[in-house]
Scaffold this active site. Structure first.
Site, PDB file in Angstrom:
ATOM      1  N   GLU A  68       0.909  -1.129  -0.257  1.00 53.83           N
ATOM      2  CA  GLU A  68      -0.151   0.166   0.143  1.00 53.83           C
ATOM      3  C   GLU A  68       1.481   1.917  -0.242  1.00 53.83           C
ATOM      4  O   GLU A  68       2.088   1.052   0.844  1.00 53.83           O
ATOM      5  CB  GLU A  68      -0.605   0.093   1.170  1.00 53.83           C
ATOM      6  CG  GLU A  68      -2.194  -1.040   1.297  1.00 53.83           C
ATOM      7  CD  GLU A  68      -3.357  -1.001   2.326  1.00 53.83           C
ATOM      8  OE1 GLU A  68      -2.953  -0.227   3.283  1.00 53.83           O
ATOM      9  OE2 GLU A  68      -4.575  -2.088   2.301  1.00 53.83           O
ATOM     10  N   HIS A  88      -8.230   9.743   3.164  1.00 51.35           N
ATOM     11  CA  HIS A  88      -8.245   8.771   2.832  1.00 51.35           C
ATOM     12  C   HIS A  88      -8.763   9.066   1.436  1.00 51.35           C
ATOM     13  O   HIS A  88      -9.121   9.965   1.086  1.00 51.35           O
ATOM     14  CB  HIS A  88      -8.621   7.776   3.503  1.00 51.35           C
ATOM     15  CG  HIS A  88      -8.731   6.191   2.386  1.00 51.35           C
ATOM     16  ND1 HIS A  88      -8.400   5.765   0.799  1.00 51.35           N
ATOM     17  CD2 HIS A  88      -7.620   5.186   3.022  1.00 51.35           C
ATOM     18  CE1 HIS A  88      -7.875   5.240   0.814  1.00 51.35           C
ATOM     19  NE2 HIS A  88      -7.619   4.411   1.849  1.00 51.35           N
ATOM     20  N   ARG A  95      -0.245   8.161   1.831  1.00 50.22           N
ATOM     21  CA  ARG A  95      -1.974   9.052   1.554  1.00 50.22           C
ATOM     22  C   ARG A  95      -2.210  10.602   1.585  1.00 50.22           C
ATOM     23  O   ARG A  95      -3.160  11.082   0.993  1.00 50.22           O
ATOM     24  CB  ARG A  95      -2.808   8.275   1.976  1.00 50.22           C
ATOM     25  CG  ARG A  95      -2.633   8.325   3.756  1.00 50.22           C
ATOM     26  CD  ARG A  95      -3.601   7.474   4.574  1.00 50.22           C
ATOM     27  NE  ARG A  95      -3.719   5.905   3.820  1.00 50.22           N
ATOM     28  CZ  ARG A  95      -4.132   5.103   4.602  1.00 50.22           C
ATOM     29  NH1 ARG A  95      -4.906   5.085   5.533  1.00 50.22           N
ATOM     30  NH2 ARG A  95      -4.377   4.031   4.162  1.00 50.22           N
ATOM     31  N   HIS A 115     -10.381  10.133   7.914  1.00 52.38           N
ATOM     32  CA  HIS A 115      -9.779   8.434   7.578  1.00 52.38           C
ATOM     33  C   HIS A 115      -9.528   8.078   9.140  1.00 52.38           C
ATOM     34  O   HIS A 115     -10.136   6.616  10.110  1.00 52.38           O
ATOM     35  CB  HIS A 115      -8.980   7.680   6.532  1.00 52.38           C
ATOM     36  CG  HIS A 115      -9.360   6.390   6.451  1.00 52.38           C
ATOM     37  ND1 HIS A 115      -9.705   5.303   6.597  1.00 52.38           N
ATOM     38  CD2 HIS A 115      -8.326   6.348   6.163  1.00 52.38           C
ATOM     39  CE1 HIS A 115      -9.582   4.392   6.930  1.00 52.38           C
ATOM     40  NE2 HIS A 115      -8.868   4.357   6.352  1.00 52.38           N
ATOM     41  N   ARG A 143       0.358   8.445   9.209  1.00 55.43           N
ATOM     42  CA  ARG A 143      -0.089   7.030   9.557  1.00 55.43           C
ATOM     43  C   ARG A 143       0.895   6.867   8.645  1.00 55.43           C
ATOM     44  O   ARG A 143      -0.299   6.894   7.679  1.00 55.43           O
ATOM     45  CB  ARG A 143      -1.114   6.451  10.534  1.00 55.43           C
ATOM     46  CG  ARG A 143      -1.262   5.159  10.053  1.00 55.43           C
ATOM     47  CD  ARG A 143      -2.873   4.769  11.052  1.00 55.43           C
ATOM     48  NE  ARG A 143      -3.603   4.663   9.594  1.00 55.43           N
ATOM     49  CZ  ARG A 143      -3.710   4.667   9.347  1.00 55.43           C
ATOM     50  NH1 ARG A 143      -3.642   2.903   8.711  1.00 55.43           N
ATOM     51  NH2 ARG A 143      -5.471   4.311   7.881  1.00 55.43           N
TER      52      ARG A 143
HETATM   53  C1  SIN Z   1      -7.119   1.532   3.108  1.00 54.90           C
HETATM   54  O1  SIN Z   1      -7.313  -0.142   2.577  1.00 54.90           O
HETATM   55  O2  SIN Z   1      -6.619   1.878   1.717  1.00 54.90           O
HETATM   56  C2  SIN Z   1      -7.587   1.550   4.448  1.00 54.90           C
HETATM   57  C3  SIN Z   1      -5.495   1.053   5.440  1.00 54.90           C
HETATM   58  C4  SIN Z   1      -5.602   2.226   6.400  1.00 54.90           C
HETATM   59  O3  SIN Z   1      -6.357   2.846   6.391  1.00 54.90           O
HETATM   60  O4  SIN Z   1      -5.189   1.278   7.291  1.00 54.90           O
END
Ligand code: SIN
Length: 566
Positions: free
Chosen positions: A136, A257, A306, A367, A402
């Protein structure tokens, strides 16, 4: 900022005792309850049978954990190391993580995940039977373990709820909102006041006296009009801790997010998340002209941390005058969508978008709170007897932003640490102090105005002017919306107002752009601001005031923040 009323929970109609009360029932709360019971049973306490009580505002599974899609990050792959996980976490945290806390997270994380698996959480595996790991935003390795494709939180919650339900010695009270802490005569915590709905004998307001309260009450997303958080995430633990004298830290770092499904401009409440793992598997963002705008923004392009992606989206929306951008994952094809992201596929289709053939309209939305109630490495807050873990806490692992999928891991690791600490040093029972505070709550009708204010003026883009207007709005809400009706909904709106006031105070004080805090009038990170803003509630003649104090960061590592991501 001034809050005009001080609070006091109504007189309790019933009272009881438990050694430890855990407030909240996500990954942090349920792990804490299981481990604390185990630690107390093992500790030498004479013949006393340890009592652990879990209280939760809705049903056991109603919190944010249930909704987590992407997964849980840990250095579990053969090529990965905790050191690399540490590096990615510090980099995303933009110079204000606590390196010692991050080291605890990344070194104890793999073992904590293995324990979760042993407890019964079934993670996805590759054909060779090894844990399937994905990537991610901000991660330089595949280290996100997932379950049910994109239903990781639901599987973790299922396993933990099953373990709690099967445990004969852990008591649970559902539909129990924690209103306030009961102060002890020495300034520590003597218990917690609850508002319970539908529990027969324990209906209404009651007091649980205890030796320790563990706050694991989750986040504050509902302080904004649109959020990925469920309805229960009204910042109750954050507000209650502040009222009890605890220090809050880094509250301005609210994470937006980047890819939340856009349902129309006036859509409110919980919004559908489109996991970062979708980009981790190769999806990319385009603007309304079909241009991929993240290439050139950051070395990781669509998989940048993010904050970088959310800001790039907001800038592109502003430049193009559009109200959302698009996520393109059509090249996955139907089979991959069905296997890897069944939940997101179903959600998109339920909203009339078929991601196999259509672009998904997305927009950033609130988020996660990277800050919260300050804790040390064993989860202690600044108030004796009060502990915190999970999203409500600020353990120092997230800094200004985060790293994706570190949140479930934080809940797991620090809940275990609290348990180990309580097993060694359960605080004494405290005499409750006489409570002389005067009542004062905010009417539930004020909720929309609070949310509209934070969304318009304290969201992704902030400025001195907007924050001053937000302060004015919230002061008016304080003055106009007072109520004497002590319903749970009034406590929720009071908590939302308290959290909004704290958030505005911190966001106005931090005159720089860092991590997820973006000031239009201070566009760059400023080394003088490399540190934390601690918030406390000070009594005044007319009520109480939130004040902030700056503390330098413990992270002295060079900031390798790539161009465009400050
Ligand atoms: C996501 O699945 O994009 C959220 C993961 C997260 O907030 O750590």
């Amino acid at each position: 900022m001034l809050l005009p009323a001080r609070l006091s929970a109504p007189p309790p109609g019933w009272a009881r005792y438990a050694d430890v009360v855990v407030v909240g029932s996500g990954i942090a709360g349920l792990t804490a309850a299981l481990r604390i019971r185990e630690a107390l049973a093992t500790a030498d306490r004479g013949s006393a049978d340890p009592t652990v009580l879990v209280v939760t505002k809705d049903q056991l599974s109603a919190g944010s954990t249930q909704w987590a899609q992407g997964g849980i990050a840990a250095a579990l792959g053969p090529e990965d190391t905790p050191e690399e996980h540490l590096r990615d976490t510090l980099l995303a945290g933009a110079g204000v993580c606590d390196p010692e806390a991050v080291r605890v997270l990344v070194t104890e994380g793999p073992e904590a995940v293995r324990e979760l698996i042993a407890l019964g959480a079934a993670f996805d595996r590759d054909p060779a039977g090894m844990l399937a790991l994905t990537r991610e935003g901000g991660h330089h390795r595949d280290r996100i373990a997932h379950a049910g494709g994109d239903a990781t939180g639901a599987e973790i919650q299922r396993a933990l709820v099953a373990a709690i339900r099967a445990h004969p010695d852990i008591e649970v009270i559902e539909h129990a909102m924690a209103l306030d802490l009961i102060p002890g005569a020495d300034g520590g915590v003597a218990g917690v006041t609850l508002h319970v709905l539908g529990e027969g004998q324990r209906d209404g307001v009651g007091a649980v006296h205890c030796r320790a309260v563990v706050l694991a009450s989750g986040g504050l997303g509902q302080v904004f009009a649109a959020t990925t958080n469920p309805a229960v995430a009204t910042g109750d633990g954050t507000a209650l801790a502040l009222r009890a004298g605890a220090v809050l830290r880094d509250l301005e770092f609210v994470q937006f997010h980047p890819t939340v499904m856009w349902l129309g401009g006036d859509s409110r409440g919980q919004q559908p998340l489109i996991s970062e793992a979708v980009r981790g598997e190769g999806a990319f963002l385009v603007d309304d002209a079909g241009v991929r705008f993240l290439q050139g923004e950051h070395e990781l392009a669509d998989l940048a941390p993010r904050d970088v992606v959310a800001k790039a989206i907001k800038r592109r929306m502003r430049d193009r005058g559009s109200d959302h951008v698009w996520l393109d994952a059509r090249h996955f094809g139907a089979a991959k969508w069905e296997r890897r992201f069944p939940t997101i596929l179903a959600t998109c289709r339920a909203h009339g978008v078929d991601p196999v053939t259509d672009l998904i309209p997305v927009v950033p939305a609130c988020h996660y709170a990277s800050g919260g109630v300050v804790t040390d490495l064993v989860g202690r807050t600044s108030v004796p007897g009060l502990y915190a873990c999970g999203e409500v806490a600020c353990s120092g692992v997230h800094g200004a932003n985060r790293l994706a999928s570190n949140s479930l891991l934080e809940g797991l690791v620090f809940a275990r640490r609290i348990a180990a600490h309580l097993g060694d040093a359960l605080p004494p029972r405290r005499e409750p102090a006489p409570d002389r505070r005067t009542p004062g709550l905010v009417a539930p009708a004020a909720r929309d105005r609070i949310q509209a204010t934070t969304s318009a003026l304290v969201g992704v883009l902030r400025s001195a002017d907007g924050l001053a207007r937000a302060t004015g709005e919230l002061v008016e809400v304080c003055a106009l919306a007072a109520t004497d009706e002590p319903a749970a909904a009034a406590w929720e709106s009071t908590n939302l107002l308290t959290v909004a006031a704290a958030l505005v105070t911190a966001a106005a004080a931090r005159e720089e752009t860092r991590g997820s805090h973006w000031r239009e009038d201070f566009a760059d990170a400023d080394d003088a601001w490399r540190g934390h803003l601690d918030l406390t509630l000070e009594p005044t003649a007319g009520g109480s005031r939130i004040s902030s104090t700056f503390r330098p960061s413990l992270d002295h590592s060079p900031l390798l923040v790539p161009e465009g991501s400050a």
